[in-house]
Design an enzyme around this catalytic site. Structure first.
Site, mmCIF file in Angstrom:
data_model
loop_
_atom_site.group_PDB
_atom_site.id
_atom_site.type_symbol
_atom_site.label_atom_id
_atom_site.label_comp_id
_atom_site.label_asym_id
_atom_site.label_seq_id
_atom_site.Cartn_x
_atom_site.Cartn_y
_atom_site.Cartn_z
ATOM 1 N N ASP A 71 -1.834 -0.316 6.220
ATOM 2 C CA ASP A 71 -2.031 0.424 7.458
ATOM 3 C C ASP A 71 -3.487 0.553 7.865
ATOM 4 O OD1 ASP A 71 -2.845 3.759 6.909
ATOM 5 O OD2 ASP A 71 -2.529 2.361 5.260
ATOM 6 N N LYS B 259 -10.630 -1.173 -2.249
ATOM 7 C CA LYS B 259 -10.450 -1.852 -0.968
ATOM 8 C C LYS B 259 -11.622 -1.451 -0.067
ATOM 9 C CE LYS B 259 -5.407 -1.240 -1.305
ATOM 10 N NZ LYS B 259 -4.229 -0.539 -0.756
ATOM 11 N N THR C 6 -2.420 0.635 -4.577
ATOM 12 C CA THR C 6 -2.919 1.820 -3.890
ATOM 13 C C THR C 6 -4.301 2.216 -4.376
ATOM 14 O OG1 THR C 6 -2.498 4.181 -3.488
ATOM 15 C CG2 THR C 6 -1.669 3.272 -5.559
ATOM 16 N N SER C 7 -5.065 2.830 -3.490
ATOM 17 C CA SER C 7 -6.374 3.360 -3.869
ATOM 18 C C SER C 7 -6.254 4.719 -4.555
ATOM 19 C CB SER C 7 -7.271 3.483 -2.631
ATOM 20 O OG SER C 7 -7.571 2.205 -2.113
ATOM 21 N N ASP D 78 -0.346 5.157 0.961
ATOM 22 C CA ASP D 78 -0.641 6.110 2.031
ATOM 23 C C ASP D 78 -0.687 5.410 3.386
ATOM 24 O OD1 ASP D 78 -1.086 8.695 0.632
ATOM 25 O OD2 ASP D 78 -2.624 7.539 -0.405
ATOM 26 N N ASP E 231 0.850 -1.175 0.000
ATOM 27 C CA ASP E 231 0.000 0.000 0.000
ATOM 28 C C ASP E 231 0.897 1.241 0.000
ATOM 29 O OD1 ASP E 231 -2.405 1.607 0.466
ATOM 30 O OD2 ASP E 231 -1.664 1.803 2.523
#
Length: 222
Positions: A170, A145, A113-114, A20, A18
């Site tokens: 996270d 996600k 990543t989103s 962020d 991931d």
């Protein structure tokens, strides 16, 4: 699952990362932008912040404004992405991220990543981090996600079975996505701790990665 912070060794054939909160600390800008959004919509900003980490913006909006048409969420999210991409004030690496990424040179790994391509490029650059060659971004998936699609696509792109991948995450949404993909999860930072990943670390200074002669990756957590 039992969360552990004691010395641990995991083995994998690929790592899925991931961005962020895992590689990049973007909390300052996320707080600024989402709190402004909450104010515009008359929502409790503290409650909004409990939802938004790890998801694509339109997916967070769907949770927070369940009666609003999705086309409005997508339009709102597009505007927000432009705003987020332009605001990199306070974006820094998670401690240890640069050394961690350097240790992955030549090993199978991907960013999952989103964020979309412009946002992920801007934040990684602001944090002084190199972009992995394989990247699964918002444009790559049809579901945000906690859906496992992104992690499964990352594994497929690398040609590695999901069970042989370890996820670094996270957020609640990201940890749930990794689990749903059938992968083990290393949680990074204080948000991860309460969602019971397989292993939790304060930051990436606690992680060391080693290649082995048989092609596996040893992840040493201290």
């Amino acid at each position: 699952m039992t969360v552990t912070a004691v010395p641990t060794v995991l083995t994998a054939r690929a790592l899925l990362l991931d961005m962020d909160g895992t590689l990049v600390n973007s909390d300052a800008v996320v707080e600024r932008i989402w709190r402004r959004w909450a104010e515009r919509h008359g929502l409790d900003a503290d409650e909004v912040m409990k939802v938004v980490h790890g998801r694509q913006g339109h997916a967070s909006m769907a949770v927070l404004l369940p009666d609003r048409p999705m086309e409005q969420n997508h339009a709102d999210n597009a505007r927000m992405l432009v705003e987020e991409t332009a605001d990199t004030d306070g974006v820094v690496e998670v401690p240890g991220a640069a050394d961690f990424l350097a240790s992955l040179n030549g090993l199978p790994h991907a960013l999952v990543t989103s964020a979309d391509i412009p946002l992920s490029t801007a934040r990684m650059a602001a944090a002084g981090l190199p972009l992995p060659r394989v990247r699964i971004t918002a444009e790559s998936v049809g579901a945000s996600k906690p859906d496992p699609e992104g992690f499964l696509k990352g594994a497929a792109e690398l040609g590695i079975a999901p069970a042989d991948c370890v996820v670094f995450e996270d957020s609640a949404a990201g940890i749930a996505a990794g689990r749903a993909a059938g992968m083990r999860v290393v949680g990074v930072g204080p948000r991860a701790d309460v969602h019971e990943p397989d292993v939790v670390v304060r930051d990436l200074t606690q992680v060391r990665v080693e290649a082995t002669v048989d092609g596996t990756i040893r992840i040493c957590v201290r």
